[in-house]
Design a protein around this motif. Structure first.
Motif, PDB file in Angstrom:
ATOM      1  N   THR A  53       0.743  -0.992  -0.054  1.00  0.00           N
ATOM      2  CA  THR A  53      -0.138   0.065   0.181  1.00  0.00           C
ATOM      3  C   THR A  53       0.981   1.353   0.088  1.00  0.00           C
ATOM      4  O   THR A  53       2.164   1.121   0.254  1.00  0.00           O
ATOM      5  CB  THR A  53      -1.005  -0.105   1.095  1.00  0.00           C
ATOM      6  OG1 THR A  53      -0.291   0.274   2.549  1.00  0.00           O
ATOM      7  CG2 THR A  53      -1.827  -1.180   1.303  1.00  0.00           C
ATOM      8  N   GLN A  54       0.335   2.432  -0.338  1.00  0.00           N
ATOM      9  CA  GLN A  54       1.092   3.586  -0.183  1.00  0.00           C
ATOM     10  C   GLN A  54       1.627   4.058   1.128  1.00  0.00           C
ATOM     11  O   GLN A  54       0.851   3.855   2.035  1.00  0.00           O
ATOM     12  CB  GLN A  54       0.083   4.864  -0.744  1.00  0.00           C
ATOM     13  CG  GLN A  54       0.858   5.993  -0.836  1.00  0.00           C
ATOM     14  CD  GLN A  54      -0.058   7.074  -1.681  1.00  0.00           C
ATOM     15  OE1 GLN A  54      -1.320   7.036  -1.375  1.00  0.00           O
ATOM     16  NE2 GLN A  54       0.506   8.079  -2.280  1.00  0.00           N
ATOM     17  N   GLU A  55       2.843   4.266   1.063  1.00  0.00           N
ATOM     18  CA  GLU A  55       3.564   4.722   2.505  1.00  0.00           C
ATOM     19  C   GLU A  55       3.532   6.084   2.746  1.00  0.00           C
ATOM     20  O   GLU A  55       3.484   6.899   1.725  1.00  0.00           O
ATOM     21  CB  GLU A  55       4.894   4.260   2.327  1.00  0.00           C
ATOM     22  CG  GLU A  55       5.097   2.660   2.473  1.00  0.00           C
ATOM     23  CD  GLU A  55       6.738   2.333   2.270  1.00  0.00           C
ATOM     24  OE1 GLU A  55       7.572   3.079   2.088  1.00  0.00           O
ATOM     25  OE2 GLU A  55       6.900   1.246   2.274  1.00  0.00           O
ATOM     26  N   LEU A  56       3.288   6.417   3.919  1.00  0.00           N
ATOM     27  CA  LEU A  56       3.234   7.757   4.454  1.00  0.00           C
ATOM     28  C   LEU A  56       4.495   8.009   5.226  1.00  0.00           C
ATOM     29  O   LEU A  56       4.763   7.458   6.129  1.00  0.00           O
ATOM     30  CB  LEU A  56       1.948   8.113   5.184  1.00  0.00           C
ATOM     31  CG  LEU A  56       1.785   9.564   5.802  1.00  0.00           C
ATOM     32  CD1 LEU A  56       1.642  10.550   4.738  1.00  0.00           C
ATOM     33  CD2 LEU A  56       0.768   9.681   6.769  1.00  0.00           C
ATOM     34  N   TYR A  68       4.614   4.747   7.755  1.00  0.00           N
ATOM     35  CA  TYR A  68       3.503   4.361   7.951  1.00  0.00           C
ATOM     36  C   TYR A  68       2.931   3.718   6.868  1.00  0.00           C
ATOM     37  O   TYR A  68       3.027   4.262   5.818  1.00  0.00           O
ATOM     38  CB  TYR A  68       2.519   5.071   8.641  1.00  0.00           C
ATOM     39  CG  TYR A  68       2.892   5.700   9.958  1.00  0.00           C
ATOM     40  CD1 TYR A  68       2.527   5.048  11.245  1.00  0.00           C
ATOM     41  CD2 TYR A  68       3.664   6.932  10.340  1.00  0.00           C
ATOM     42  CE1 TYR A  68       2.843   5.420  12.431  1.00  0.00           C
ATOM     43  CE2 TYR A  68       3.798   7.470  11.344  1.00  0.00           C
ATOM     44  CZ  TYR A  68       3.747   6.749  12.580  1.00  0.00           C
ATOM     45  OH  TYR A  68       4.135   7.142  13.704  1.00  0.00           O
ATOM     46  N   ASP A  69       1.849   2.609   6.881  1.00  0.00           N
ATOM     47  CA  ASP A  69       0.938   2.319   6.119  1.00  0.00           C
ATOM     48  C   ASP A  69      -0.119   3.235   5.880  1.00  0.00           C
ATOM     49  O   ASP A  69      -0.812   3.072   6.847  1.00  0.00           O
ATOM     50  CB  ASP A  69       0.733   0.747   6.249  1.00  0.00           C
ATOM     51  CG  ASP A  69      -0.037   0.280   5.204  1.00  0.00           C
ATOM     52  OD1 ASP A  69      -0.913   0.722   4.703  1.00  0.00           O
ATOM     53  OD2 ASP A  69       0.080  -1.215   5.209  1.00  0.00           O
ATOM     54  N   SER A  70      -0.467   3.753   4.888  1.00  0.00           N
ATOM     55  CA  SER A  70      -1.596   4.710   5.071  1.00  0.00           C
ATOM     56  C   SER A  70      -2.882   4.018   4.897  1.00  0.00           C
ATOM     57  O   SER A  70      -3.726   4.748   5.464  1.00  0.00           O
ATOM     58  CB  SER A  70      -1.330   5.573   3.580  1.00  0.00           C
ATOM     59  OG  SER A  70      -1.665   4.795   2.413  1.00  0.00           O
ATOM     60  N   GLY A  73      -2.627   2.636   8.956  1.00  0.00           N
ATOM     61  CA  GLY A  73      -1.916   3.435  10.015  1.00  0.00           C
ATOM     62  C   GLY A  73      -0.889   2.668  10.731  1.00  0.00           C
ATOM     63  O   GLY A  73      -0.319   3.402  11.744  1.00  0.00           O
ATOM     64  N   SER A  75       2.811   1.265  11.797  1.00  0.00           N
ATOM     65  CA  SER A  75       4.064   1.680  11.724  1.00  0.00           C
ATOM     66  C   SER A  75       4.951   0.623  10.645  1.00  0.00           C
ATOM     67  O   SER A  75       4.868  -0.588  11.302  1.00  0.00           O
ATOM     68  CB  SER A  75       4.792   2.013  12.894  1.00  0.00           C
ATOM     69  OG  SER A  75       6.114   2.157  12.957  1.00  0.00           O
TER      70      SER A  75
END
Length: 179
Positions: A53-56, A68-70, A73, A75
């Motif tokens: 998934t998209q990382e933040l 974080y895994d967007s 949530g 870590s």
């Protein structure tokens, strides 16, 4: 890839497998592996990376880069990135790098898979902002509180140009078209 192309690029394939792969297979096994095996490993690693998934990326005043895994949530990683507070974070347009700027007078370029520091870009003052170019994907710009902007080569960390002005932040235009 043809067998010749794979053989010529075996070292690059091994390097591309990165830290995740090193956890699963001893280095000597990988060095002795055929280029076909290395290509398969890299292909699987890239497929796994693309499925994520998209990382933040979140930064802290204590110099930590938090990933974080967007979607969930959760870590994914904590990186001790700088000695001072981080002032900005940016992802390269191809997703291969992350750049951070800090009050410790540096900007840093990170491998976006392993989060290994690739280059430390030194300034004389706190670095406030950092941005990757979307057209010339081989450069990144950073600017300081003192009004200095530097353009860097992301491959070797060399400073290509310094702009002295009353700059405070930096952003690249979305295209080379003038308005």
């Amino acid at each position: 890839l043809t067998e010749n192309a794979r053989a010529c690029h075996a070292d690059l394939l091994y390097q591309a497998a990165g830290e995740e792969l090193a956890k699963r297979a001893p280095v000597d096994v990988l060095r002795d592996a055929s280029s076909d095996v290395l290509a398969e490993i890299v292909d699987r690693h890239l497929e796994k990376r693309q499925r994520r998934t998209q990382e933040l990326a979140v930064v802290t005043v204590t110099g930590k880069l938090l990933i974080y895994d967007s979607a969930t949530g959760s870590s994914l990683r904590t990186v001790d990135a700088h000695y001072g507070g981080i002032t900005c974070v940016a992802h390269s347009f191809d997703g291969s790098m992350v750049a951070t700027s800090s009050s410790d007078d540096t900007a840093r370029l990170w491998n976006a898979i392993t989060y290994e520091c690739l280059h430390t870009l030194y300034h004389d003052h706190e670095v406030f902002n950092v941005a990757f170019s979307n057209l010339n994907r081989s450069v990144v710009a950073s600017c300081t509180f003192s009004g200095l902007c530097k353009i860097w080569n992301i491959s070797n960390g060399d400073c290509l140009k310094t702009i002295e002005s009353s700059v405070f932040t930096v952003a690249w235009s979305p295209s080379n078209e003038t308005q």
